[in-house]
Design a protein around this motif. Structure first.
Motif, mmCIF file in Angstrom:
data_model
loop_
_atom_site.group_PDB
_atom_site.id
_atom_site.type_symbol
_atom_site.label_atom_id
_atom_site.label_comp_id
_atom_site.label_asym_id
_atom_site.label_seq_id
_atom_site.Cartn_x
_atom_site.Cartn_y
_atom_site.Cartn_z
ATOM 1 N N VAL A 1 -121.844 -17.742 -102.036
ATOM 2 C CA VAL A 1 -120.456 -17.671 -102.512
ATOM 3 C C VAL A 1 -119.821 -16.345 -102.098
ATOM 4 O O VAL A 1 -118.644 -16.298 -101.723
ATOM 5 N N GLN A 2 -120.583 -15.268 -102.129
ATOM 6 C CA GLN A 2 -120.063 -13.972 -101.677
ATOM 7 C C GLN A 2 -119.681 -14.015 -100.199
ATOM 8 O O GLN A 2 -118.687 -13.402 -99.786
ATOM 9 N N ILE A 3 -120.461 -14.733 -99.398
ATOM 10 C CA ILE A 3 -120.119 -14.897 -97.985
ATOM 11 C C ILE A 3 -118.787 -15.632 -97.863
ATOM 12 O O ILE A 3 -117.914 -15.251 -97.072
ATOM 13 N N ALA A 4 -118.627 -16.682 -98.648
ATOM 14 C CA ALA A 4 -117.360 -17.425 -98.647
ATOM 15 C C ALA A 4 -116.202 -16.523 -99.057
ATOM 16 O O ALA A 4 -115.097 -16.606 -98.491
ATOM 17 N N GLU A 5 -116.439 -15.633 -100.006
ATOM 18 C CA GLU A 5 -115.404 -14.697 -100.439
ATOM 19 C C GLU A 5 -115.015 -13.739 -99.323
ATOM 20 O O GLU A 5 -113.837 -13.387 -99.174
ATOM 21 N N VAL A 6 -115.991 -13.317 -98.531
ATOM 22 C CA VAL A 6 -115.687 -12.444 -97.388
ATOM 23 C C VAL A 6 -114.786 -13.179 -96.399
ATOM 24 O O VAL A 6 -113.807 -12.625 -95.888
ATOM 25 N N LEU A 7 -115.103 -14.430 -96.118
ATOM 26 C CA LEU A 7 -114.276 -15.229 -95.204
ATOM 27 C C LEU A 7 -112.830 -15.291 -95.684
ATOM 28 O O LEU A 7 -111.888 -15.132 -94.906
ATOM 29 N N VAL A 8 -112.669 -15.513 -96.985
ATOM 30 C CA VAL A 8 -111.325 -15.655 -97.559
ATOM 31 C C VAL A 8 -110.614 -14.306 -97.635
ATOM 32 O O VAL A 8 -109.450 -14.169 -97.220
ATOM 33 N N ASN A 9 -111.304 -13.292 -98.163
ATOM 34 C CA ASN A 9 -110.673 -11.985 -98.374
ATOM 35 C C ASN A 9 -110.289 -11.298 -97.069
ATOM 36 O O ASN A 9 -109.299 -10.555 -97.021
ATOM 37 N N ARG A 10 -111.054 -11.546 -96.022
ATOM 38 C CA ARG A 10 -110.741 -10.955 -94.717
ATOM 39 C C ARG A 10 -109.834 -11.855 -93.875
ATOM 40 O O ARG A 10 -109.603 -11.566 -92.704
ATOM 41 N N LYS A 11 -109.413 -12.962 -94.510
ATOM 42 C CA LYS A 11 -108.495 -13.903 -93.841
ATOM 43 C C LYS A 11 -109.078 -14.438 -92.524
ATOM 44 O O LYS A 11 -108.362 -14.629 -91.537
ATOM 45 N N LEU A 12 -110.391 -14.667 -92.545
ATOM 46 C CA LEU A 12 -111.051 -15.218 -91.365
ATOM 47 C C LEU A 12 -110.914 -16.732 -91.308
ATOM 48 O O LEU A 12 -111.135 -17.343 -90.258
ATOM 49 N N ILE A 13 -110.579 -17.344 -92.439
ATOM 50 C CA ILE A 13 -110.262 -18.767 -92.468
ATOM 51 C C ILE A 13 -109.027 -18.970 -93.341
ATOM 52 O O ILE A 13 -108.711 -18.140 -94.198
ATOM 53 N N LYS A 14 -108.349 -20.073 -93.091
ATOM 54 C CA LYS A 14 -107.185 -20.446 -93.890
ATOM 55 C C LYS A 14 -107.377 -21.874 -94.382
ATOM 56 O O LYS A 14 -108.066 -22.671 -93.729
ATOM 57 N N PRO A 15 -106.773 -22.211 -95.542
ATOM 58 C CA PRO A 15 -106.866 -23.609 -95.992
ATOM 59 C C PRO A 15 -106.275 -24.534 -94.939
ATOM 60 O O PRO A 15 -105.254 -24.255 -94.337
ATOM 61 N N ARG A 16 -106.964 -25.634 -94.686
ATOM 62 C CA ARG A 16 -106.511 -26.576 -93.672
ATOM 63 C C ARG A 16 -105.371 -27.424 -94.224
ATOM 64 O O ARG A 16 -105.262 -27.661 -95.423
ATOM 65 N N ALA A 17 -104.518 -27.876 -93.334
ATOM 66 C CA ALA A 17 -103.289 -28.566 -93.724
ATOM 67 C C ALA A 17 -103.551 -29.787 -94.574
ATOM 68 O O ALA A 17 -102.771 -30.121 -95.461
ATOM 69 N N LYS A 18 -104.701 -30.453 -94.363
ATOM 70 C CA LYS A 18 -104.994 -31.683 -95.095
ATOM 71 C C LYS A 18 -105.665 -31.449 -96.428
ATOM 72 O O LYS A 18 -105.958 -32.378 -97.158
ATOM 73 N N ALA A 19 -105.995 -30.189 -96.735
ATOM 74 C CA ALA A 19 -106.728 -29.905 -97.969
ATOM 75 C C ALA A 19 -105.944 -30.389 -99.185
ATOM 76 O O ALA A 19 -104.734 -30.288 -99.240
ATOM 77 N N ALA A 20 -106.666 -30.929 -100.151
ATOM 78 C CA ALA A 20 -106.005 -31.460 -101.339
ATOM 79 C C ALA A 20 -105.365 -30.337 -102.130
ATOM 80 O O ALA A 20 -105.893 -29.240 -102.233
ATOM 81 N N ALA A 21 -104.174 -30.595 -102.687
ATOM 82 C CA ALA A 21 -103.462 -29.576 -103.457
ATOM 83 C C ALA A 21 -104.010 -29.490 -104.850
ATOM 84 O O ALA A 21 -104.597 -30.430 -105.344
#
Length: 345
Positions: free
Chosen positions: A325-345
């Motif tokens: 989960v910490q790895i996932a947080e790094v991806l998000v916090n460093r803006k290395l990934i963005k939510p995909r357009a089809k992701a459920a709201a």
């Protein structure tokens, strides 16, 4: 907008812990999908105050999923992680399947978060072995300051490191012995109840076990390839929490006082070191906690610039689920990934 997260292996010990930690840490999710094998379809798992029904990994479409936390074992990961990654979903894998692939970063966020950028080569990030994860968190600040050249580590690893079957076997054997019955032995190569077993994973040609080899190779990949490490990995009759007795040799002079202060200030660590009864940490103290506990810090006078210490951590958390989960947080916090357009709201 949150991220759609799948947890593969959601019915196992680590998978359930991943779901709990995602909720505990307030990870920005739009949707969480628990996945497992077909025989687990419809089984219920908890995510905060919600109850989620498990879906089959084989039938799941990852095209609108951002992150897959994979804890379904090495064989499953070898088959499915590339397929999932090819659909644009980042896989964070807890097995040993991808740790030694040069195109897959092996990450412990407190130690080598910057290496995470390499995930784009395969869209896969590897979680280290549970015994390695806690070790390198402790070694990192000491290596940065004093230059570690050699590590000697003996592990005392809980049965939960062998999964639910390992925990069940300790429970079953203990009850049998108290009932004056012969304990049934299935999971481990020797009786685990009221015993210790100096054998984890398979033996290799040089006499070391695969678990010991993992600690050596992974420490080099995560921290420094120049570090020499020898390990003896032992299974002990403890349900949760791995302990390690660690001796290090450094390039520069190292004092107990300076090392203790450094460890106190370092992320992911909690120093509990008083020279009195229970002035140290045990696996029971670490169970359910995020920190890696450090105790018994003392000079190792058998080598120049030597230090010895005791290291304890919850192997299901920092050794697996929390680190993922910490790895996932790094991806998000460093803006290395963005939510995909089809992701459920």
């Amino acid at each position: 907008m949150g991220f759609k997260v799948a947890v593969a292996g959601a019915t196992g010990n680590v998978g359930r812990e991943m779901l709990a930690i995602l909720e505990e840490r307030g990870f920005p999710v739009s949707e969480v999908v628990p996945l497992a094998s077909r025989r687990s379809i419809g089984q219920e798992v908890s995510f905060g105050d919600k109850t989620l029904k498990v879906k089959a990994l084989e039938n799941y479409d990852f095209s609108d999923t951002d992150i897959c936390l994979m804890s379904a074992g090495g064989t499953v990961s070898k088959e499915w992680s590339p397929k999932i990654a090819a659909q644009g979903c980042v896989v964070i894998d807890n097995s040993s399947a991808w740790r030694y692939d040069s195109d897959v970063p092996l990450i412990v966020p407190e130690v080598n978060a910057d290496a995470i950028t390499g995930f784009t080569k395969r869209n896969i990030i590897a979680n280290p072995n549970c015994s390695t994860a806690q070790l390198v968190v402790a070694l990192k600040p000491l290596h940065d300051r004093f230059g570690i050249t050699r590590v000697v580590v003996s592990t005392y690893q809980s049965v939960s490191g062998a999964g639910k079957d390992g925990m069940d076997e300790l429970d079953r054997q203990t009850k049998a012995l108290y009932s004056m019955k012969d304990p049934e032995q299935k999971k481990f190569p020797a009786r685990i109840a009221f015993n210790v077993i100096p054998h984890i994973d398979v033996f290799m040609e040089d006499g070391y076990t695969k678990e010991e080899w993992k600690m050596n190779v992974e420490t080099k990949k995560i921290l420094d390839p120049k570090i020499k490490l020898t390990a003896t990995c032992v299974r002990v009759p403890v349900f949760i929490g791995h302990s390690e007795s660690v001796n290090i040799e450094c390039e520069k002079p190292i004092s107990v006082k300076e090392a203790t202060e450094l460890l106190r200030q370092s992320p992911g660590l909690l120093v509990v070191d008083k020279h009195e009864d229970h002035g140290y940490s045990t696996p029971l103290d670490a169970a359910g906690e995020d920190a890696t506990y450090i105790s018994r810090i003392r000079e190792d006078a058998t080598v120049k610039n030597g230090l010895a210490f005791w290291c304890v951590s919850d192997n299901l958390r920092k050794g697996a689920a929390l680190n993922a989960v910490q790895i996932a947080e790094v991806l998000v916090n460093r803006k290395l990934i963005k939510p995909r357009a089809k992701a459920a709201a």
